[in-house]
Design a protein around this motif. Structure first.
Motif, PDB file in Angstrom:
ATOM      1  N   SER A 155      -5.304  13.254   5.989  1.00 44.59           N
ATOM      2  CA  SER A 155      -4.556  12.285   6.640  1.00 44.59           C
ATOM      3  C   SER A 155      -4.363  12.685   8.070  1.00 44.59           C
ATOM      4  O   SER A 155      -5.037  13.269   8.709  1.00 44.59           O
ATOM      5  N   ASN A 156      -3.400  12.273   8.654  1.00 45.32           N
ATOM      6  CA  ASN A 156      -3.301  12.075  10.162  1.00 45.32           C
ATOM      7  C   ASN A 156      -1.961  12.974  10.579  1.00 45.32           C
ATOM      8  O   ASN A 156      -1.675  13.256  11.870  1.00 45.32           O
ATOM      9  N   ARG A 157      -1.312  13.231   9.597  1.00 36.91           N
ATOM     10  CA  ARG A 157       0.106  13.881  10.092  1.00 36.91           C
ATOM     11  C   ARG A 157       0.732  14.993   9.176  1.00 36.91           C
ATOM     12  O   ARG A 157       0.409  14.911   8.069  1.00 36.91           O
ATOM     13  N   SER A 171      -6.160   8.374   2.792  1.00 34.89           N
ATOM     14  CA  SER A 171      -5.391   7.821   4.146  1.00 34.89           C
ATOM     15  C   SER A 171      -6.096   6.786   4.861  1.00 34.89           C
ATOM     16  O   SER A 171      -7.449   6.950   4.868  1.00 34.89           O
ATOM     17  N   CYS A 172      -5.485   6.362   5.699  1.00 40.42           N
ATOM     18  CA  CYS A 172      -6.379   5.267   6.557  1.00 40.42           C
ATOM     19  C   CYS A 172      -6.996   6.030   7.696  1.00 40.42           C
ATOM     20  O   CYS A 172      -7.736   5.426   8.408  1.00 40.42           O
ATOM     21  N   THR A 173      -6.930   7.176   7.681  1.00 39.77           N
ATOM     22  CA  THR A 173      -7.699   8.059   8.621  1.00 39.77           C
ATOM     23  C   THR A 173      -9.255   8.428   7.967  1.00 39.77           C
ATOM     24  O   THR A 173     -10.200   8.039   8.760  1.00 39.77           O
ATOM     25  N   GLY A 227       3.420  -3.372  11.528  1.00 40.11           N
ATOM     26  CA  GLY A 227       4.850  -2.597  11.397  1.00 40.11           C
ATOM     27  C   GLY A 227       4.297  -1.242  10.788  1.00 40.11           C
ATOM     28  O   GLY A 227       4.834  -0.955   9.907  1.00 40.11           O
ATOM     29  N   ASP A 228       3.096  -0.609  11.672  1.00 39.59           N
ATOM     30  CA  ASP A 228       2.695   0.645  11.344  1.00 39.59           C
ATOM     31  C   ASP A 228       2.065   1.226  12.580  1.00 39.59           C
ATOM     32  O   ASP A 228       1.253   0.624  13.088  1.00 39.59           O
ATOM     33  N   SER A 229       2.369   2.728  12.497  1.00 41.01           N
ATOM     34  CA  SER A 229       1.749   3.002  14.048  1.00 41.01           C
ATOM     35  C   SER A 229       0.200   3.303  13.967  1.00 41.01           C
ATOM     36  O   SER A 229      -0.128   3.260  15.017  1.00 41.01           O
ATOM     37  N   HIS A 230      -0.297   3.284  12.961  1.00 40.43           N
ATOM     38  CA  HIS A 230      -1.535   3.584  12.778  1.00 40.43           C
ATOM     39  C   HIS A 230      -2.467   2.381  12.980  1.00 40.43           C
ATOM     40  O   HIS A 230      -3.737   2.362  12.554  1.00 40.43           O
ATOM     41  N   THR A 231      -1.724   1.266  13.478  1.00 37.57           N
ATOM     42  CA  THR A 231      -2.437   0.036  13.637  1.00 37.57           C
ATOM     43  C   THR A 231      -3.558   0.198  14.823  1.00 37.57           C
ATOM     44  O   THR A 231      -4.435  -0.276  15.071  1.00 37.57           O
ATOM     45  N   GLY A 233      -4.586   3.349  -2.106  1.00 40.89           N
ATOM     46  CA  GLY A 233      -3.220   3.251  -1.416  1.00 40.89           C
ATOM     47  C   GLY A 233      -3.024   4.491  -0.484  1.00 40.89           C
ATOM     48  O   GLY A 233      -3.818   5.175  -0.457  1.00 40.89           O
ATOM     49  N   CYS A 234      -1.824   4.512   0.041  1.00 45.93           N
ATOM     50  CA  CYS A 234      -1.535   5.518   1.046  1.00 45.93           C
ATOM     51  C   CYS A 234      -1.236   6.840   0.339  1.00 45.93           C
ATOM     52  O   CYS A 234      -1.611   7.822   0.991  1.00 45.93           O
ATOM     53  N   SER A 235      -0.887   6.780  -1.035  1.00 45.23           N
ATOM     54  CA  SER A 235      -0.761   8.041  -1.864  1.00 45.23           C
ATOM     55  C   SER A 235      -0.181   9.133  -0.935  1.00 45.23           C
ATOM     56  O   SER A 235       0.828   9.099  -0.315  1.00 45.23           O
ATOM     57  N   MET A 236      -0.610  10.302  -1.026  1.00 43.30           N
ATOM     58  CA  MET A 236      -0.117  11.609  -0.418  1.00 43.30           C
ATOM     59  C   MET A 236      -0.153  11.747   0.961  1.00 43.30           C
ATOM     60  O   MET A 236       0.117  12.699   1.630  1.00 43.30           O
ATOM     61  N   CYS A 237      -0.650  10.466   1.735  1.00 42.79           N
ATOM     62  CA  CYS A 237      -0.519  10.731   3.115  1.00 42.79           C
ATOM     63  C   CYS A 237       0.911  11.040   3.496  1.00 42.79           C
ATOM     64  O   CYS A 237       1.412  11.466   4.404  1.00 42.79           O
ATOM     65  N   LEU A 238       1.812  10.052   2.924  1.00 40.26           N
ATOM     66  CA  LEU A 238       3.158  10.157   3.118  1.00 40.26           C
ATOM     67  C   LEU A 238       4.083  10.322   1.867  1.00 40.26           C
ATOM     68  O   LEU A 238       5.378  10.316   2.039  1.00 40.26           O
ATOM     69  N   ALA A 239       3.454  10.527   0.884  1.00 30.91           N
ATOM     70  CA  ALA A 239       4.118  10.411  -0.457  1.00 30.91           C
ATOM     71  C   ALA A 239       5.337   9.722  -0.684  1.00 30.91           C
ATOM     72  O   ALA A 239       6.463  10.351  -0.856  1.00 30.91           O
ATOM     73  N   ASP A 297       0.780  -1.351  -0.008  1.00 28.97           N
ATOM     74  CA  ASP A 297      -0.071  -0.024  -0.041  1.00 28.97           C
ATOM     75  C   ASP A 297       0.807   1.219   0.004  1.00 28.97           C
ATOM     76  O   ASP A 297       0.225   2.247  -0.601  1.00 28.97           O
ATOM     77  N   HIS A 298       1.943   1.142   0.711  1.00 28.21           N
ATOM     78  CA  HIS A 298       2.553   2.538   0.872  1.00 28.21           C
ATOM     79  C   HIS A 298       3.463   3.043  -0.465  1.00 28.21           C
ATOM     80  O   HIS A 298       3.413   4.195  -0.464  1.00 28.21           O
ATOM     81  N   ASN A 299       3.597   2.266  -1.218  1.00 27.27           N
ATOM     82  CA  ASN A 299       4.510   2.748  -2.164  1.00 27.27           C
ATOM     83  C   ASN A 299       4.045   2.493  -3.744  1.00 27.27           C
ATOM     84  O   ASN A 299       4.481   2.648  -4.709  1.00 27.27           O
TER      85      ASN A 299
END
Ligand code: SF4
Lengths: 468, 212
Positions: A431-433, A348-350, A129-133, A409-415, A63-65
């Motif tokens: 998103s969340n951050r 984003s997952c939010t 392995g992801d803090s938003h678990t 996908g995660c997309s521009m949540c973390l770019a 998802d991230h990439n």
């Protein structure tokens, strides 16, 4: 027996072994795996000649990439492609309960696909392995993010070494006003307790305003528990939980369902249970929120203003605000509603579930992207969300408004993929951050709800969705 | 894991609160499938004036002369002095990997984010929590004296300042033991394999729907 909190129930039902100093081995029911934090864990496992303990605990996706457009071209960035292909190869070799590879019909953000497929169930321990678990805590799961060494540890032993957290109850009483969503609730909570306010705690969210939220809304709230410093967020089981899960592919069926549901109904804090800390908010006082700084606690309401550091006595705080305003390119005392945006990100997952997209579409309908807004990205959280939205015609609403309708996908949540802000660009993001550089080096992120993001997209600046 | 016993090293002060994992190691470097080599990109956005790309040699990139780690007096530092809530943000273990790869073995701060704190121990990095006033004083001393060093003795749980004053610190006994011996968590846990199996069997019988 003394009354117990939900956290204590979940904790005590998973302790395999306890050391004298309180460090415990906790059994893990569900292990979510994605491409970024797993390669080193699979490699470590192999190097040590160890086998995964229980393959059927693993749910994996990329998802991230992954890119969110031009899927026919595959993943063009070679480094991203290598990470995704490494996950493919590792899962092929090791096995899993479920794997949704890149471009699969059900691929998506790991925290969206777990619940929507019913692989996240009440009473479980869930790690990734992801803090938003923390998102999965909405189902009364003990769910938290872990590092890569712990990913390897869980694969090899099905356990995690943990110390018991303290407990905090955040109670939101009363009724939310029109146009005020779960995202506004959680941003208001973080604004009140701060980004370190929950450090060392597991936060249970309760009160009538939380009870009235859908599962999507509860996931939004728990998703951001980590932004308040808490590794885990929790919401007790009720009818809303069970109704959401009943027909999900991996949820139990028939007699198994009845047995499970009876147990799950006990997953709530007992009357009179003691929390280490209690925070109470009045839902009626919560207005739509917008962050102005580089930490989620730097937040105000849409009718608020950018703070004035000169008014802050504490020197460390003042300097933090000055630094944030400089990075964000904002003048003190500017009304939030006068801040113009260059891009808008809805995803984003939010906030990328069907309800989030419905809320954004309700605002976008019959309106169009403001001329000064360069791009509005709408990125559904999963393939299932995408098709549901298309069945409801939401994609057309977005496209007619001049928004871009993308692949999940995660997309521009973390770019990490090609979707990002240019240096200096300002973004209204669901998103969340809002950390420095999170959405692209030099990018400026303002966190908002999906409805508020859509309102900014059609207005060209932050705007009160209640007045549209 | 590398054992940690005693460290006597130069201290670098990073005077900002809420340093997040995105700042410690920006996400473009998370695309690596390796565990090492993150040191040159530690604090990349603060350390260099251009935008860092994975796989690029950092030796010739323009450095930001104002960033503390670029100052001559802090070269070779192995102790990082930090402010509140250090390591907040994501769970990426690349953050302690980058710190360790750069050479840091000790981080001192008034508070740390939970996941980061945990991840440090698993990578031979010792995070130490001290009262804000004590950290403040260390910042003043460190910034005031070139070549400022601290001696960190894990077994004794003390930090000794150049003026000879010793500061006691707390560390979880289990973590301490692992760090002193360089023990790997997985090996330790697998000593309890029978207990894990017994627990699992019981859980499967009671809650079969978690094992579908
Ligand atoms: S959407 Fe953002 S926060 Fe969520 S898992 Fe992806 S990168 Fe992490």
């Amino acid at each position: 027996m003394a009354p117990q909190t939900l956290y204590e129930k979940l904790w005590s039902s998973h302790v395999v072994h306890q050391e004298a100093d309180g460090t415990a081995l906790i059994y893990i029911d569900r292990h979510l795996v994605h491409e970024v934090t797993s390669p080193q864990a699979f490699e470590g496992l192999k190097l040590a000649g160890r086998k995964p303990w229980r393959i059927s605990s693993i749910v994996a996706t990329a998802d991230h990439n992954t890119p969110t457009d031009h899927w026919e071209q595959g993943i063009t960035d070679p480094v991203s492609r290598q990470q995704v292909e490494t996950l493919d190869a590792n899962i092929r070799e090791v096995g899993s309960l479920v794997y949704f590879p890149f471009m699969d019909q059900r691929q998506g953000i790991i925290h969206v696909i777990g619940p929507e497929n019913g692989t996240t169930l009440p009473g479980m321990t869930v790690v990734c392995g992801d803090s938003h678990t923390s998102t999965h805590g909405a189902f009364a799961c003990l769910a938290h993010g872990i590092g890569t060494s712990e990913v390897e540890h869980v694969m090899a032993t099905q356990c995690l070494l943990q110390k018991k957290s303290k407990t905090m109850l955040v109670r939101v009483d009363g009724e939310l006003g029109r146009g005020v969503t779960a995202k506004d609730v959680v941003l208001a909570i973080i604004g009140q307790i701060g980004t370190a306010g929950g450090t060392g705690y597991a936060i249970e969210f309760g009160g009538s305003a939380i009870r009235s939220l859908s599962m999507e809304g509860r996931m939004t709230v728990c998703n951001m528990a980590i932004e308040a410093g808490a590794r885990a967020g929790l919401v007790a089981v009720d009818d809303t939980t069970l109704d959401y899960l009943r027909d999900k592919p991996y949820a139990p069926k028939g007699a198994q369902w009845d047995a499970a549901a009876a147990y799950w109904r006990t997953l709530k804090s007992d009357e009179g249970a003691q929390f280490d800390k209690v925070v109470v908010l009045d839902a009626a006082t919560i207005a739509p929120q917008v962050t102005w700084g580089t930490s989620p606690e730097m937040v105000t309401t849409i009718d608020g203003r950018v703070p004035d550091p000169a008014q802050v006595a504490d020197p460390v705080k003042r300097e933090g605000i000055e630094r944030a305003l400089k990075y964000m390119g904002l003048e003190a005392n500017t009304p939030m509603s006068e801040i113009k945006v260059d891009q808008v990100f809805i995803g984003s997952c939010t906030n990328s579930r069907i309800e989030d997209l419905r809320e954004a579409a309700a605002v976008a309908k019959g309106r169009s992207k403001a001329a000064n807004v360069r791009r509005v990205l709408v990125v559904p959280g999963s393939g299932l969300v995408k098709r549901q939205a298309e069945a409801e015609g939401l994609d057309k609403v977005f496209i007619e408004a001049g928004f871009e309708w993308r692949e999940p996908g995660c997309s521009m949540c973390l770019a990490m993929n090609a979707d990002r802000l240019e240096p200096g660009e300002r973004c209204a993001s669901t998103s969340n951050r809002n950390f420095e550089g999170r959405q692209g080096a030099g990018g400026r992120t303002h966190l908002v709800s999906p409805a508020m993001a859509a309102a900014a997209a059609v207005s060209g600046h932050f705007a009160d969705v209640r007045a549209l | 894991m590398k054992p940690f016993t005693v460290l006597d090293a130069i201290v670098a002060p990073l005077d900002r609160a809420n340093v997040d994992t995105d700042a410690i190691i920006p996400k473009q470097f998370l695309k690596s499938i390796k565990r090492s080599g993150f040191g040159p990109n530690l604090f990349d956005e603060w350390r260099y004036l251009d935008v860092g790309q994975p796989g690029r040699d950092c030796a010739n990139r323009p450095k930001n002369p104002d960033f503390v780690l670029n100052q001559a007096r802090y070269q070779g530092a192995q102790v990082l002095l930090a402010r509140d809530n250090f390591g907040c943000g994501s769970s990426r273990e690349h953050a302690p990997w980058a710190l360790e790869d750069y050479g840091f073995r000790v981080i001192i701060a008034p508070s740390f984010a939970d996941i980061f704190f945990n991840n440090c121990f698993k990578n031979g990095v010792l995070p130490i929590v001290l009262p804000a006033a004590v950290v403040d004083e260390l910042f003043q001393q460190c910034e005031g004296a070139e070549g400022y060093r601290l001696k960190v003795d894990l077994a004794a749980q003390t930090i000794t300042r150049p003026d000879g004053q010793a500061i006691a610190f707390e560390v979880d006994p289990f973590r301490k033991e692992c760090l002193l011996n360089g023990w790997d968590d997985i090996g330790l846990t697998l000593r309890h394999a029978d207990k894990i199996r017994a627990f699992e069997d019981r859980r499967r019988a009671e809650h079969p729907y978690y094992f579908a």
